[in-house]
Design an enzyme around this catalytic site. Structure first.
Site, PDB file in Angstrom:
ATOM      1  N   ARG A 287      64.281  -0.224  17.956  1.00 43.97           N
ATOM      2  CA  ARG A 287      63.745  -0.407  16.676  1.00 43.97           C
ATOM      3  C   ARG A 287      64.441  -1.237  15.608  1.00 43.97           C
ATOM      4  NH1 ARG A 287      60.742   4.587  16.221  1.00 43.97           N
ATOM      5  NH2 ARG A 287      59.275   3.093  15.037  1.00 43.97           N
TER       6      ARG A 287
ATOM      7  N   LYS B  52      55.988  16.064  11.363  1.00 39.52           N
ATOM      8  CA  LYS B  52      55.024  15.021  11.399  1.00 39.52           C
ATOM      9  C   LYS B  52      53.557  15.531  12.209  1.00 39.52           C
ATOM     10  CE  LYS B  52      58.325  11.225  11.613  1.00 39.52           C
ATOM     11  NZ  LYS B  52      58.870  10.256  12.595  1.00 39.52           N
TER      12      LYS B  52
ATOM     13  N   HIS C 158      37.869   2.539  18.044  1.00 38.75           N
ATOM     14  CA  HIS C 158      38.896   3.355  18.359  1.00 38.75           C
ATOM     15  C   HIS C 158      38.963   4.904  17.713  1.00 38.75           C
ATOM     16  CE1 HIS C 158      40.589  -0.537  18.941  1.00 38.75           C
ATOM     17  NE2 HIS C 158      40.774  -0.870  17.511  1.00 38.75           N
TER      18      HIS C 158
ATOM     19  N   PRO D 213      52.569   7.080  10.859  1.00 38.93           N
ATOM     20  CA  PRO D 213      52.801   7.989   9.763  1.00 38.93           C
ATOM     21  C   PRO D 213      54.026   8.828   9.817  1.00 38.93           C
ATOM     22  CG  PRO D 213      51.756   8.757  11.844  1.00 38.93           C
ATOM     23  CD  PRO D 213      52.388   7.630  12.253  1.00 38.93           C
ATOM     24  N   GLU D 214      54.829   8.987   8.580  1.00 44.38           N
ATOM     25  CA  GLU D 214      56.056   9.533   8.663  1.00 44.38           C
ATOM     26  C   GLU D 214      55.627  10.616   7.690  1.00 44.38           C
ATOM     27  OE1 GLU D 214      59.557   7.199   7.789  1.00 44.38           O
ATOM     28  OE2 GLU D 214      58.259   5.248   8.452  1.00 44.38           O
TER      29      GLU D 214
ATOM     30  N   ARG E  36      45.864   2.888  19.442  1.00 43.50           N
ATOM     31  CA  ARG E  36      46.766   2.774  20.517  1.00 43.50           C
ATOM     32  C   ARG E  36      46.817   3.893  21.526  1.00 43.50           C
ATOM     33  NH1 ARG E  36      52.719   0.487  18.498  1.00 43.50           N
ATOM     34  NH2 ARG E  36      53.016   0.464  20.577  1.00 43.50           N
TER      35      ARG E  36
END
Length: 271
Positions: free
Chosen positions: A261, A58, A92, A2-3, A111
């Site tokens: 990155r 965010k 999850h 998510p940005e 994650r």
DNA sequence: AGCGGAACCTGTCGGC
DNA sequence: TGCCGACAGGTTCCGC
């Protein structure tokens, strides 16, 4: 995932689906997601009404009371999903809020980088306190931006990921913004001219606005509150496009590595 | 202070 | 088929 555009999409959808709803109870299936002591968290969230939902950087902020906020960060793979209360548990699912209607609000995160924290002092939360300008903040001017970065030697791509300068940009949009503003991602931040910075700021706003219009980018994990995908992945010009051709000059898009990155850019257009 | 790299945790994909 | 390393929309911490 998510940005800013993804987080804002989720917040917009949470506003319509959970504002004014009551939290009857909470199931914490993975304790590391919740920052507070679990007993305390469950006790303080139970029987609260969600009065408002907003985005800060965010972060997703649920207002539960005058001086009580529940702050969530999706990190890479976190999702908020609203489903009928009879829906069975899914892989999850990490934290499940039973709402006063027929729904439950699920925080799902493969994650487990995501976090949920209850606080009585929103603006002093470490993550939130340090945030820089929101992209649409009137104080984000070329002059102010230049002053803030004039001693920063790091590449402009890396600087765009620094949430203490501008908040909301992440790895996908950093590449897209630099392509749109025709700036080389490896350029040291401190050598940018006022004119280049001016372009950078307008590209930041137009790329993020456009991505928001298409409900964000779903390349792998990101999903909306109703589990639909965003569609801005169909409009990406460089991110994930190594070995493809630049839409402007048709030379090869290149993939490089900057502070662990991936960065994508056109070496010809972005000098 | 600023910078680079490791760490957090889990899943997927490509190469051998 | 199976194993292994690289990589993934993010942030924080640690050492230099």
């Amino acid at each position: 995932m998510p940005e800013l555009p993804e987080v804002q999409t989720v917040v917009n959808e949470l506003k319509t689906s959970v504002t004014f709803q009551w939290i009857k109870s909470v199931d914490v299936l993975r304790e590391s997601i919740v920052v507070n002591r679990i007993k305390e968290f469950r006790k303080n969230v139970r029987s609260r009404q969600i009065k408002a939902v907003q985005r800060i950087g965010k972060y997703i902020v649920f207002t539960l009371d005058d001086k009580l906020w529940m702050v969530a960060h999706l990190k890479m793979t976190g999702k908020f999903i609203v489903k009928n209360k009879n829906t069975t548990r899914h892989a999850h699912d990490r934290v499940v809020f039973q709402l006063g209607t027929n729904n439950k609000l699920i925080f799902n995160d493969s994650r487990c980088f995501g976090r949920i924290e209850l606080t009585t002092d929103l603006h002093n939360l470490p993550g939130i306190k340090k945030l820089g300008w929101d992209p649409w903040d009137d104080n984000l001017t070329p002059e102010n931006f230049k002053r803030k970065i004039e001693h920063r030697k790091i590449p402009i791509k890396t600087l765009l990921l620094d949430q203490t300068i501008i908040s909301g940009i992440g790895n996908i949009y950093a590449s897209e913004i630099l392509f749109d503003s025709m700036l080389n991602p490896t350029t040291s931040a401190q050598v940018l001219t006022k004119k280049q910075i001016s372009r950078l700021i307008s590209s930041t706003r137009s790329i993020l606005r456009s991505a928001l219009k298409y409900n964000g980018t779903s390349i792998s994990d990101y999903r909306r509150v109703d589990e639909k995908k965003g569609s801005f992945q169909n409009f990406l010009k460089v991110y994930g496009k190594s070995e493809r051709l630049c839409p402007i000059c048709e030379s090869n898009i290149v993939k490089i590595r900057q502070s662990q990155r991936s960065t994508f850019y056109c070496p010809n257009c972005q000098q």
